[in-house]
Design a protein around this motif. Structure first.
Motif, PDB file in Angstrom:
ATOM      1  N   GLU A 100      -2.486 -27.059 -23.966  1.00 29.02           N
ATOM      2  CA  GLU A 100      -2.880 -28.007 -22.908  1.00 29.02           C
ATOM      3  C   GLU A 100      -1.745 -28.959 -22.560  1.00 29.02           C
ATOM      4  O   GLU A 100      -1.606 -29.371 -21.422  1.00 29.02           O
ATOM      5  CB  GLU A 100      -4.122 -28.786 -23.322  1.00 29.02           C
ATOM      6  CG  GLU A 100      -3.923 -29.648 -24.540  1.00 29.02           C
ATOM      7  CD  GLU A 100      -5.199 -30.297 -25.066  1.00 29.02           C
ATOM      8  OE1 GLU A 100      -5.117 -31.037 -26.050  1.00 29.02           O
ATOM      9  OE2 GLU A 100      -6.260 -30.076 -24.481  1.00 29.02           O
ATOM     10  N   VAL A 101      -0.922 -29.293 -23.526  1.00 31.01           N
ATOM     11  CA  VAL A 101       0.240 -30.153 -23.276  1.00 31.01           C
ATOM     12  C   VAL A 101       1.234 -29.421 -22.386  1.00 31.01           C
ATOM     13  O   VAL A 101       1.767 -29.979 -21.430  1.00 31.01           O
ATOM     14  CB  VAL A 101       0.926 -30.563 -24.600  1.00 31.01           C
ATOM     15  CG1 VAL A 101       2.237 -31.283 -24.340  1.00 31.01           C
ATOM     16  CG2 VAL A 101      -0.007 -31.408 -25.448  1.00 31.01           C
TER      17      VAL A 101
ATOM     18  N   ALA B 125       7.401 -37.517 -29.560  1.00 22.92           N
ATOM     19  CA  ALA B 125       6.005 -37.524 -29.998  1.00 22.92           C
ATOM     20  C   ALA B 125       5.885 -37.002 -31.424  1.00 22.92           C
ATOM     21  O   ALA B 125       5.088 -37.514 -32.219  1.00 22.92           O
ATOM     22  CB  ALA B 125       5.149 -36.675 -29.052  1.00 22.92           C
TER      23      ALA B 125
ATOM     24  N   ALA C  80       4.275 -39.042 -34.530  1.00 20.01           N
ATOM     25  CA  ALA C  80       3.148 -38.481 -35.271  1.00 20.01           C
ATOM     26  C   ALA C  80       3.486 -38.348 -36.749  1.00 20.01           C
ATOM     27  O   ALA C  80       2.644 -38.609 -37.612  1.00 20.01           O
ATOM     28  CB  ALA C  80       2.768 -37.118 -34.686  1.00 20.01           C
TER      29      ALA C  80
ATOM     30  N   ASP D 247      -1.301 -32.886 -29.567  1.00 22.12           N
ATOM     31  CA  ASP D 247      -2.129 -32.599 -28.408  1.00 22.12           C
ATOM     32  C   ASP D 247      -1.870 -33.655 -27.343  1.00 22.12           C
ATOM     33  O   ASP D 247      -0.959 -34.470 -27.486  1.00 22.12           O
ATOM     34  CB  ASP D 247      -3.605 -32.503 -28.780  1.00 22.12           C
ATOM     35  CG  ASP D 247      -4.143 -33.779 -29.414  1.00 22.12           C
ATOM     36  OD1 ASP D 247      -3.540 -34.851 -29.233  1.00 22.12           O
ATOM     37  OD2 ASP D 247      -5.179 -33.702 -30.101  1.00 22.12           O
ATOM     38  N   LEU D 248      -2.657 -33.660 -26.295  1.00 18.61           N
ATOM     39  CA  LEU D 248      -2.427 -34.587 -25.190  1.00 18.61           C
ATOM     40  C   LEU D 248      -2.428 -36.050 -25.637  1.00 18.61           C
ATOM     41  O   LEU D 248      -1.696 -36.872 -25.085  1.00 18.61           O
ATOM     42  CB  LEU D 248      -3.457 -34.375 -24.083  1.00 18.61           C
ATOM     43  CG  LEU D 248      -3.245 -33.126 -23.231  1.00 18.61           C
ATOM     44  CD1 LEU D 248      -4.412 -32.941 -22.258  1.00 18.61           C
ATOM     45  CD2 LEU D 248      -1.929 -33.202 -22.465  1.00 18.61           C
ATOM     46  N   ASP D 249      -3.239 -36.396 -26.630  1.00 22.30           N
ATOM     47  CA  ASP D 249      -3.296 -37.777 -27.118  1.00 22.30           C
ATOM     48  C   ASP D 249      -1.939 -38.257 -27.642  1.00 22.30           C
ATOM     49  O   ASP D 249      -1.647 -39.450 -27.583  1.00 22.30           O
ATOM     50  CB  ASP D 249      -4.356 -37.925 -28.214  1.00 22.30           C
ATOM     51  CG  ASP D 249      -5.762 -37.811 -27.666  1.00 22.30           C
ATOM     52  OD1 ASP D 249      -5.962 -38.042 -26.452  1.00 22.30           O
ATOM     53  OD2 ASP D 249      -6.672 -37.485 -28.452  1.00 22.30           O
ATOM     54  N   ASN D 250      -1.135 -37.365 -28.166  1.00 15.59           N
ATOM     55  CA  ASN D 250       0.173 -37.738 -28.695  1.00 15.59           C
ATOM     56  C   ASN D 250       1.179 -38.074 -27.588  1.00 15.59           C
ATOM     57  O   ASN D 250       2.253 -38.594 -27.874  1.00 15.59           O
ATOM     58  CB  ASN D 250       0.749 -36.612 -29.560  1.00 15.59           C
ATOM     59  CG  ASN D 250      -0.060 -36.380 -30.789  1.00 15.59           C
ATOM     60  OD1 ASN D 250      -0.858 -35.443 -30.830  1.00 15.59           O
ATOM     61  ND2 ASN D 250       0.091 -37.219 -31.792  1.00 15.59           N
TER      62      ASN D 250
ATOM     63  N   ARG E 104       0.314 -39.861 -24.697  1.00 18.04           N
ATOM     64  CA  ARG E 104      -0.190 -40.963 -23.859  1.00 18.04           C
ATOM     65  C   ARG E 104       0.436 -42.255 -24.258  1.00 18.04           C
ATOM     66  O   ARG E 104       0.945 -42.499 -25.252  1.00 18.04           O
ATOM     67  CB  ARG E 104      -1.704 -41.052 -23.962  1.00 18.04           C
ATOM     68  CG  ARG E 104      -2.322 -39.812 -23.357  1.00 18.04           C
ATOM     69  CD  ARG E 104      -3.798 -39.966 -23.200  1.00 18.04           C
ATOM     70  NE  ARG E 104      -4.225 -38.794 -22.470  1.00 18.04           N
ATOM     71  CZ  ARG E 104      -5.296 -38.106 -22.763  1.00 18.04           C
ATOM     72  NH1 ARG E 104      -6.065 -38.465 -23.748  1.00 18.04           N
ATOM     73  NH2 ARG E 104      -5.629 -37.070 -22.053  1.00 18.04           N
TER      74      ARG E 104
END
Length: 88
Positions: free
Chosen positions: A37-38, A67, A71, A83-86, A88
């Motif tokens: 998704e990223v 990122a 993380a 994932d996408l949260d990383n 934002r």
């Protein structure tokens, strides 16, 4: 030690639609997985090919490594999923 990325190798995991790469913290290898998704967020295609995933990874590599470092700093695990949260 500081997390480093001396190896430019990356590979595509077709079954899980993600790209794998590794980093090193001293003598310890850390495995990272970037969710599809990223990488698809950079493309208009809903179904990307392996070449498109890898090209997207290469285009986003500076952001992905940043990122990954964040993380890893938050959770010094041997395996880290991005994932996408990383991003934002």
């Amino acid at each position: 030690m500081t997390l480093a990325f001396p190896n430019n190798a990356r590979s595509y995991d077709e079954a899980r639609k993600r790209v794998r790469f590794s980093g090193h913290d001293g003598m310890f290898e850390v495995y990272f997985f970037v969710a599809g998704e990223v990488l698809r967020a950079n493309s208009s295609s809903r179904t990307a090919s392996e070449a498109e995933y890898l090209a997207s990874f290469d285009a986003l590599k500076p952001r992905i490594l940043k990122a990954a470092q964040a993380a890893y700093k938050a959770n010094c695990a041997q395996t880290i999923h991005l994932d996408l949260d990383n991003f934002r």
